[in-house]
Design an enzyme around this catalytic site. Structure first.
Site, mmCIF file in Angstrom:
data_model
loop_
_atom_site.group_PDB
_atom_site.id
_atom_site.type_symbol
_atom_site.label_atom_id
_atom_site.label_comp_id
_atom_site.label_asym_id
_atom_site.label_seq_id
_atom_site.Cartn_x
_atom_site.Cartn_y
_atom_site.Cartn_z
ATOM 1 N N GLU A 268 0.749 -1.111 0.102
ATOM 2 C CA GLU A 268 0.296 -0.066 -0.022
ATOM 3 C C GLU A 268 0.963 1.131 -0.135
ATOM 4 O O GLU A 268 1.267 1.716 1.114
ATOM 5 C CB GLU A 268 -0.773 -0.145 1.429
ATOM 6 C CG GLU A 268 -1.736 0.815 1.191
ATOM 7 C CD GLU A 268 -2.896 0.271 0.155
ATOM 8 O OE1 GLU A 268 -3.037 1.213 -0.736
ATOM 9 O OE2 GLU A 268 -3.492 -0.724 0.246
ATOM 10 N N CYS A 302 -2.619 9.023 2.617
ATOM 11 C CA CYS A 302 -2.093 8.681 1.124
ATOM 12 C C CYS A 302 -3.164 9.171 0.205
ATOM 13 O O CYS A 302 -3.129 9.076 -0.938
ATOM 14 C CB CYS A 302 -1.662 7.161 1.410
ATOM 15 S SG CYS A 302 -3.183 6.140 2.000
HETATM 16 C C1 UN1 Z 1 -3.806 6.249 4.402
HETATM 17 O O1 UN1 Z 1 -3.898 7.376 4.539
HETATM 18 O O2 UN1 Z 1 -2.889 5.645 4.618
HETATM 19 O O3 UN1 Z 1 -9.434 6.653 2.706
HETATM 20 C C2 UN1 Z 1 -5.207 5.567 4.569
HETATM 21 C C3 UN1 Z 1 -9.024 7.399 3.817
HETATM 22 C C4 UN1 Z 1 -8.667 6.763 4.929
HETATM 23 C C5 UN1 Z 1 -7.518 5.894 4.876
HETATM 24 C C6 UN1 Z 1 -6.156 6.484 4.498
HETATM 25 N N1 UN1 Z 1 -9.983 5.651 5.149
HETATM 26 O O4 UN1 Z 1 -8.872 8.448 3.573
#
Ligand code: UN1
Length: 512
Positions: A268, A302
């Site tokens: 990821e 992310c």
């Molecule tokens: C991340 O930033 O690693 O969709 C995960 C989202 C959250 C998860 C982010 N449910 O922004």
């Protein structure tokens, strides 16, 4: 705006950790046994909170052995019974939502509502996993041979090594762990060096859940250490599946090491998420979607919105409104009521943001607003920054990079299909969005956007755990949570059962 004192941060930390079932003083006074220690600090003020002993490779080996031992017992527990541990963990998380949330606020700098949202994601995945513990479906297939039955079945895999990043210090652990546990696996978790206390708190609640349910000890263990320890875990054959969240650079190292030993990997990695705003879009709605996705979590998701591809007829208006909205965002300590933008995680992150802004200007960009450090008098080593908006003449090299900070690059388009191509013209492929009222545009976008998550009339971040989470291209192709990801934590077998009393061979082959 003022920052809390070190004493206040320390007191909150101790209280929250104790409520989760771990003792701060005991942890920080333990001897490091030669493996060195990790410094605990909060990005809220940057000051050191203490040190925790790190694990060395020998300690890691012992934990992996213990995880393998626990696996041998756990795999024999029926999946719906395994689900009960996850259910209990979810209940404890619900009870301690604010305690764990406080640890997340202290270590990741998230505002309370986002920290609670992160714990809520853990509760949600526990609920999903409980249901799925009764639905680890295999298939039964017609055999080509008389008196035979064919089945595809799913079995526990082994030990899952989880590596998580600073920005979601507990939720990503839960996405992996809840599914790994119902799958019959055990987990060893190497959290980010910046999140030791959140990790210890989250794991203490899981240990309590396991104990309450009479499940084996060591279903889950935390490994505290630096990236070298993470690298050692990744290379270790006792880890059947490595699930790693972090940068593309990290994934480039992890992937080949696990592949070389024929282990399994779930990656990821970085995102570089865009939203297209069409002329027909409801601009009030787009504005809110854009501001949360781009400036929320101080740009450290992310899924953060990093590129705005906006039709030239509405570009000036929308950029103006975004800049005005940015001007109203309260930046400061997440412990202050009303704060919407907390600190960056550390100086490296701030430096990366400044470098990116400089590069953007060199590449023809114009900074519309933001980018400056604020609250510098309050704490030397805390990095609060105004979220930035930068208009770019085109998608230059710096726009193709993921800078993990609140910079929103804005580009204009005239032709919708070219906008979708621009959305796709980056190495990463995590999330994307379109704001439009035209059905055909929405559908074309969903058909052609090459990201793992693609949304219509909402921003790029804030995905629900019910759907598969993950991306394509350099984001790593892995998927967590959602309907089918449990399969990543299991091994599949095809079984042929012969009740015919004869031995007919497949494909009509004749032998003895
Ligand atoms: C991340 O930033 O690693 O969709 C995960 C989202 C959250 C998860 C982010 N449910 O922004």
């Amino acid at each position: 705006m003022s920052l809390p004192t070190q004493q206040q941060i320390l007191e909150t930390t101790k209280k929250a950790l104790a409520a989760c079932g771990a003792d701060f003083d005991q942890l920080t006074s333990a001897s490091s046994g030669g493996a060195g220690s990790l410094t605990l600090r909060s990005p809220i003020n940057g000051a050191e909170l203490g040190q925790v002993p790190a694990d060395d490779e020998a300690a890691m080996g012992r934990k992996l052995d213990a995880a393998r031992e626990a696996f041998k017992q756990w795999r024999d527990v029926p999946a719906p019974v395994r689900g009960k541990v996850v259910q209990r963990w979810g209940q404890l998380l619900e009870e301690h939502k604010s305690d764990l949330g406080e640890l997340v606020t202290i270590e990741a700098g998230k505002i309370p509502s986002e920290a609670a949202g992160e714990v809520q994601e853990m509760i949600d995945i526990c609920e999903l996993a409980l249901g799925q513990s009764r639905q680890l479906f295999g298939k039964t297939l017609p055999s080509e041979r008389p008196g035979h039955r064919l089945m595809e079945t799913w079995h526990p895999l082994g030990v899952v090594g989880i590596i998580t990043a600073f920005n979601f210090p507990v939720a990503v652990f839960a996405w992996n762990t809840a599914l790994a546990l119902i799958a019959g696996d055990t987990v060893v978790w190497k959290p980010s060096e910046t999140s030791s206390l959140s990790a210890i708190g989250a794991e203490a609640l899981l240990r309590r859940a396991a104990k309450d349910c009479g499940a084996p000890e060591n279903l889950s263990q935390v490994l505290l250490g630096d990236r070298d320890l993470g690298a050692a875990m990744v290379a270790d054959k006792r880890v059947d599946l490595v699930s790693a969240t972090g940068s593309v650079a990290m994934g480039r190292k992890v992937g080949p090491v696990v592949a070389e030993r024929f282990g399994r990997v779930l990656l990821e990695l970085g995102g570089n998420n865009a939203a297209i705003v069409a002329p027909s879009a409801d601009l009030d709605l787009a504005l809110r979607g854009v501001v949360f996705a781009a400036a929320g979590t101080a740009g450290q998701r992310c899924t953060t919105l990093r590129r705005l591809i906006v039709h030239s007829s509405v570009a000036d208006d929308l950029v103006d409104r975004v800049a005005k909205a940015y001007g109203t965002l309260a930046i400061g300590s997440p412990t202050d009521d009303g704060t919407l933008v907390g600190p960056l995680i550390n100086k490296a992150s701030f430096d990366a943001m400044q470098n990116a802004l400089r590069a953007a200007e060199e590449q023809g960009g114009t900074i519309v607003c933001g980018g400056k450090r604020v609250l510098t008098d309050e704490a030397d080593d805390a990095y609060y920054v105004e979220p930035a908006v930068v208009r770019m003449p085109s998608q230059t090299q710096i726009v193709e990079d993921e800078t993990f900070a609140p910079i929103l690059y804005v580009m204009e388009y005239d032709d919708f299909d070219a906008a979708v191509e621009l959305n796709n013209a980056v190495p990463q492929g995590l999330s994307s969005a379109v704001f439009t009222s035209e059905l055909a545009e929405a559908e074309r976008f969903l058909a052609y956007s090459d990201t793992g998550i693609a949304n219509v009339n909402i921003g790029t971040s804030g995905a629900e755990i019910g759907g598969a989470f993950g991306g394509n291209k350099e984001t790593g192709w892995g998927r967590e949570s959602g309907t089918d990801s449990w399969q990543a934590y299991m091994r599949q077998a095809t079984n042929t059962i012969n009740y015919s009393g004869e031995l007919p061979l497949a494909q009509g082959v004749e032998f003895i």
